[in-house]
Write a protein that holds these residues in place. Sequence first.
Motif, mmCIF file in Angstrom:
data_model
loop_
_atom_site.group_PDB
_atom_site.id
_atom_site.type_symbol
_atom_site.label_atom_id
_atom_site.label_comp_id
_atom_site.label_asym_id
_atom_site.label_seq_id
_atom_site.Cartn_x
_atom_site.Cartn_y
_atom_site.Cartn_z
ATOM 1 N N MET A 149 0.810 -1.212 0.000
ATOM 2 C CA MET A 149 0.000 0.000 0.000
ATOM 3 C C MET A 149 0.844 1.264 0.000
ATOM 4 N N ASN A 150 2.074 1.178 0.464
ATOM 5 C CA ASN A 150 2.949 2.349 0.427
ATOM 6 C C ASN A 150 3.189 2.755 -1.024
ATOM 7 N N THR A 151 2.991 4.012 -1.336
ATOM 8 C CA THR A 151 3.043 4.475 -2.722
ATOM 9 C C THR A 151 4.393 4.210 -3.370
ATOM 10 N N THR A 152 5.466 4.571 -2.694
ATOM 11 C CA THR A 152 6.808 4.382 -3.273
ATOM 12 C C THR A 152 7.090 2.906 -3.518
ATOM 13 N N ASP A 153 6.784 2.067 -2.533
ATOM 14 C CA ASP A 153 7.022 0.621 -2.673
ATOM 15 C C ASP A 153 6.142 0.024 -3.762
ATOM 16 N N ALA A 154 4.888 0.494 -3.841
ATOM 17 C CA ALA A 154 3.964 -0.047 -4.845
ATOM 18 C C ALA A 154 4.438 0.273 -6.258
ATOM 19 N N LEU A 155 4.804 1.516 -6.499
ATOM 20 C CA LEU A 155 5.260 1.914 -7.834
ATOM 21 C C LEU A 155 6.540 1.188 -8.219
ATOM 22 N N GLN A 156 7.433 0.959 -7.240
ATOM 23 C CA GLN A 156 8.668 0.230 -7.515
ATOM 24 C C GLN A 156 8.370 -1.240 -7.829
ATOM 25 N N THR A 157 7.432 -1.842 -7.084
ATOM 26 C CA THR A 157 7.056 -3.238 -7.324
ATOM 27 C C THR A 157 6.463 -3.413 -8.710
ATOM 28 N N LEU A 158 5.581 -2.507 -9.113
ATOM 29 C CA LEU A 158 4.979 -2.585 -10.447
ATOM 30 C C LEU A 158 6.034 -2.418 -11.535
ATOM 31 N N SER A 159 6.977 -1.513 -11.313
ATOM 32 C CA SER A 159 8.047 -1.309 -12.292
ATOM 33 C C SER A 159 8.908 -2.565 -12.421
ATOM 34 N N ASP A 160 9.215 -3.211 -11.292
ATOM 35 C CA ASP A 160 10.025 -4.431 -11.310
ATOM 36 C C ASP A 160 9.297 -5.556 -12.046
ATOM 37 N N LEU A 161 7.992 -5.682 -11.820
ATOM 38 C CA LEU A 161 7.222 -6.735 -12.495
ATOM 39 C C LEU A 161 7.270 -6.551 -14.008
ATOM 40 N N GLN A 162 7.129 -5.318 -14.445
ATOM 41 C CA GLN A 162 7.176 -5.048 -15.884
ATOM 42 C C GLN A 162 8.575 -5.317 -16.444
ATOM 43 N N THR A 163 9.608 -4.862 -15.734
ATOM 44 C CA THR A 163 10.980 -5.035 -16.208
ATOM 45 C C THR A 163 11.375 -6.509 -16.262
ATOM 46 N N ASN A 164 10.921 -7.283 -15.284
ATOM 47 C CA ASN A 164 11.312 -8.692 -15.190
ATOM 48 C C ASN A 164 10.419 -9.623 -15.997
ATOM 49 N N GLY A 165 9.499 -9.049 -16.774
ATOM 50 C CA GLY A 165 8.675 -9.870 -17.647
ATOM 51 C C GLY A 165 7.684 -10.750 -16.920
ATOM 52 N N TRP A 166 7.037 -10.213 -15.896
ATOM 53 C CA TRP A 166 6.025 -11.011 -15.183
ATOM 54 C C TRP A 166 4.903 -11.431 -16.130
#
Length: 309
Positions: A118-135
Amino acid sequence: NFQVQPDGDIWTYINGPLASAVYGSAAQPTNGIVDQFFMVLGPVELRQIRMNNGSCTVPGNLRGNLPFCYSANDEISENRTAYGPNNTYTWSDVGGDRYWSILQESYPSGGFNQTIPMNTTDALQTLSDLQTNGWVDAMTRVVFINLAVYNPNIDRLGIVKIVFEFLPESGDLLSSYRVISLPYKQTMWRDYQHIILLIYVFIHFVMELPVKEIREIIAASREGKFAQKYLKDAWNYFEWVLILLFIALVVIHLTTIFAVSSWDFNSTDYVNFQSAAYLIRQETYLMALFAILCSLRSLKILRIPPLIG
């Protein structure tokens, strides 16, 4: 807005309208408040179902040049193998009901799940990582976005499921959504009058009615007319159906109470609202059937006895 633009992809939606509405930005976080009317309860969950490579047939003369083939949604061909960096993304079954899509596809409750903090910074970073890592990749058949919101103005809990299906013939996205609206206080069982009513009905249907049926069985057996008298009365079967149906209602109801009581909105884990919503829907359907059958049973009580003489 649950619709994906024709020229966009799933990440355009997730990192755009969804992230903006639920998380905001690092400079202006939403703190879980959406449109000034809704509060997001707990983390958001992303879940996907994947198909195996080779789950469809490629003609022999093309196999050498076409080493991949991913079928349409097929539970037999579902891929459950871990993937991603260091096999980070693993399969699990979160429980709940199957989902029937607008394509008439039936999707199971399991899949590759990712909890977005729910933390905004952590959430945006998690979404970016998922996209970069080809989830999401060519093996992905469907992606679910699960979240729950609460509107205090009308005391309603909204269980939201946003669905993106990847069409196997073109790779295009088809989006849809489902919102289940429930009264929050009733769902959380703060009103103990419901429990008192439940106990009363439980005593009547689970204690009085079975005792009555057992007495009838004993009486008919003593007279040696069990088969001729008890088994030939259709109302006896009807009343046993009522007994079993009510026991099922009680079990589902208590299971729902235990499921709801375990909700922790401050947890970093996704709160599985879908399972509780599934149980509540099943209880509603059974309750409606139970009410209809009880109304029919009143015909036995109110039937006019034949005239004598």
